[in-house]
Design an enzyme around this catalytic site. Structure first.
Site, short mmCIF file in Angstrom:
data_model
loop_
_atom_site.label_atom_id
_atom_site.label_comp_id
_atom_site.label_asym_id
_atom_site.label_seq_id
_atom_site.Cartn_x
_atom_site.Cartn_y
_atom_site.Cartn_z
N ARG B 15 -23.04 -45.37 -1.94
CA ARG B 15 -23.48 -45.65 -0.57
C ARG B 15 -24.46 -44.57 -0.08
O ARG B 15 -25.66 -44.78 -0.03
CB ARG B 15 -22.26 -45.75 0.38
CG ARG B 15 -22.54 -46.48 1.69
CD ARG B 15 -23.27 -45.69 2.75
NE ARG B 15 -22.58 -44.44 3.12
CZ ARG B 15 -23.12 -43.52 3.91
NH1 ARG B 15 -24.34 -43.68 4.39
NH2 ARG B 15 -22.46 -42.40 4.17
N ASP B 16 -23.95 -43.39 0.20
CA ASP B 16 -24.78 -42.33 0.77
C ASP B 16 -25.90 -41.95 -0.20
O ASP B 16 -27.03 -41.64 0.22
CB ASP B 16 -23.89 -41.11 1.04
CG ASP B 16 -24.53 -40.10 1.97
OD1 ASP B 16 -25.62 -40.36 2.49
OD2 ASP B 16 -23.94 -39.02 2.15
N HIS B 207 -17.89 -32.43 3.51
CA HIS B 207 -18.99 -33.26 3.00
C HIS B 207 -20.24 -32.38 3.03
O HIS B 207 -20.97 -32.36 4.02
CB HIS B 207 -19.14 -34.49 3.90
CG HIS B 207 -20.23 -35.43 3.51
ND1 HIS B 207 -19.99 -36.70 3.03
CD2 HIS B 207 -21.58 -35.30 3.52
CE1 HIS B 207 -21.14 -37.30 2.78
NE2 HIS B 207 -22.13 -36.47 3.06
N HIS B 209 -23.86 -30.68 1.60
CA HIS B 209 -25.10 -30.95 0.86
C HIS B 209 -25.60 -29.67 0.22
O HIS B 209 -25.34 -28.57 0.71
CB HIS B 209 -26.16 -31.53 1.81
CG HIS B 209 -25.92 -32.99 2.10
ND1 HIS B 209 -26.93 -33.86 2.39
CD2 HIS B 209 -24.78 -33.73 2.13
CE1 HIS B 209 -26.42 -35.07 2.61
NE2 HIS B 209 -25.12 -35.02 2.46
N CYS B 240 -32.47 -35.40 -0.29
CA CYS B 240 -32.36 -35.02 1.12
C CYS B 240 -33.45 -35.71 1.93
O CYS B 240 -34.63 -35.46 1.71
CB CYS B 240 -32.49 -33.51 1.27
SG CYS B 240 -32.46 -32.98 2.99
N ASN B 249 -26.58 -34.59 -1.31
CA ASN B 249 -25.15 -34.47 -1.61
C ASN B 249 -24.88 -33.58 -2.81
O ASN B 249 -25.56 -33.66 -3.82
CB ASN B 249 -24.58 -35.86 -1.94
CG ASN B 249 -24.43 -36.73 -0.73
OD1 ASN B 249 -23.65 -36.45 0.17
ND2 ASN B 249 -25.21 -37.82 -0.68
#
Lengths: 299, 299
Positions: B15-16, B207, B209, B240, B249
């Protein structure tokens, strides 16, 4: 937690980084790199290696580099000199500081320099004596402190033993190298704890590789232990000779960003350092392995 | 230090990660990715996003993905559903769990979803009510917890306030996102300390990055605080959106390698996960942003 107030960065890009390039980089580019690093506030630059050009053609111009660089006040320009012949050549070039390197792994020592760890240490004794005589300080490196490409895991006691030998021989500082970058934070802490039983913490340096992405986490963990000298390479120059295409030395920019965030002083201008990383990777046509460098350049 | 005994990984790559690809990836590839991740032992996979294909064309096949995947026992397949319309569509597809997302930055909320943080939270109330009615759990995301591309630094108190609102609204877990990856370990610790005053530590997820290379160091720091849920993306999929060419991520492989080294259980087969990262990046023609993935593939 006893974070140091300030950290001294030892920039190894011009030597450890460029030594691992497939082809030699021209001397003028090396000299500009060294000058830019000094201008960015790096106070210690490992600039060359006095080894046989037969073995390391990338460092064949060591004389030209060491005599060609413009010395900045407050900056130490060091060179590797693993034997007497190399040391004499380095002394002729007016080198202020040299380094020798041992390994914490017997198999690595055998494969790399064709002798046992004990034999390699014995060979350094005349080098240290001669350097002392000449008033030149010697830094000691220990490789494979968190793993060996041939032996796998390395006991912290073995790292401590080799480090102690180098320190007692007269090395003013011992740099602990995670040569293949397999270490993780608790292993790094345990290793530092073992070595610092025999050597004061402020005489130890962390030389971590980012091959498995763990270098900054490992550095954070050993900064918590009190480590205050960190080896790194601008733009992560060098890659990993044991895994083609993988990362080697942790990038100086990423280390400085971490230290800035922790409120630890370095005296380094991060933007100037990142610009230097962008410039050198573009000049030699290599990927920029500093995430900070890439992120700042993308802004 | 109170490291958790085990950590649950929330895999956000499908997803992300894929949402940030410039072009939509075909549904069959997504389904194979999700299946491979489950086979590697990932117990929680964020598989799709029920938002308008007008805004996020990369997720236009959310129905096909959620109804097409082969459910493995013990694996949760979740989807983003920021509004009632999306939630209804997700429920029709038999989704077990959904997620909503708020921001800790007013400027980010305004630029991203054109409303204030408070307004965005209010809009979630009917979503949470409907989800509860349907027996579906809701996860809450908070973005910009360690920095905002528009505002810069974000106060830990603001992160705590938004997190508390989501938790009290009924989110069973709040995932704290360092959306632009600017955080460093002590800032991450301070933020977690602030948020965990109102919400139990085991209801919080990190979460992070890796845009500035700090993600693993930050994770190590918050694992020390007791965080036991980590969001990550296989092969660091996604990049990003705020810095072209930079990392987004943190890579799942690198997180699992860190956790293995710390002796923290995950139930994940690192080699199978790394193979999945190699496969998906080759399939979609993107660089593998997992250093572990690259190092293992080079061996």
């Amino acid at each position: 937690m006893t974070f140091p107030k300030s950290v001294r960065l030892v920039e190894v890009g011009p030597r450890d980084g460029l030594q691992n390039e497939p082809n030699p980089i021209d001397t003028a580019t090396k000299l500009e790199l060294i000058d830019r690093l000094g201008a960015a506030g790096i106070a210690y630059i490992e600039a060359a290696s006095f080894v046989s050009p037969k073995w390391v053609p990338q460092m064949a111009d060591h004389r030209e580099v060491m005599t060609g660089l413009t010395r900045r006040q407050g900056v130490t320009y060091a060179a590797l000199s693993p034997n007497l012949k190399g040391l004499e050549a380095a002394l002729e070039c007016g080198v202020e500081e040299v380094a020798v390197f041992g390994a914490a792994s017997e198999a690595f020592s055998q494969k790399n320099i064709n002798c046992s760890v004990a034999e390699s240490l014995e060979r350094f004794i005349p080098v240290l004596e001669r350097a002392q005589q000449a008033g030149v300080r010697v830094r000691g490196y220990v490789s494979c402190v968190l793993g060996c490409p041939y032996e796998g895991e390395i006991a912290p006691a073995k790292v401590a033993e080799v480090s102690k030998a180098l320190y007692e021989m007269g090395c003013y500082e011992v740099s602990l190298g995670d040569t293949i970058g397999t270490g993780t934070p608790l292993a790094a802490k345990r290793m530092i704890e073992a070595v610092s039983r025999d050597i004061p913490m402020d005489k130890l340096a962390a030389h971590f590789h980012d091959t498995y992405g763990q270098a900054l986490a490992n550095l954070y963990a050993v900064l918590e232990e009190g480590i205050s000298v960190v080896d790194s390479s601008v733009a992560g120059l060098g890659g990993c000779p044991y895994a083609k295409g993988a990362s080697g030395n942790v990038a100086s920019e990423d280390v400085v960003y971490l230290l800035n965030g922790l409120g630890i002083e370095t005296g380094i201008d991060l933007e100037a350092l990142a610009d230097t990383g962008t410039w050198i990777t573009q000049t030699i046509g290599r990927p920029n392995r500093s995430k900070v460098g890439v992120a700042l350049a993308a802004k």
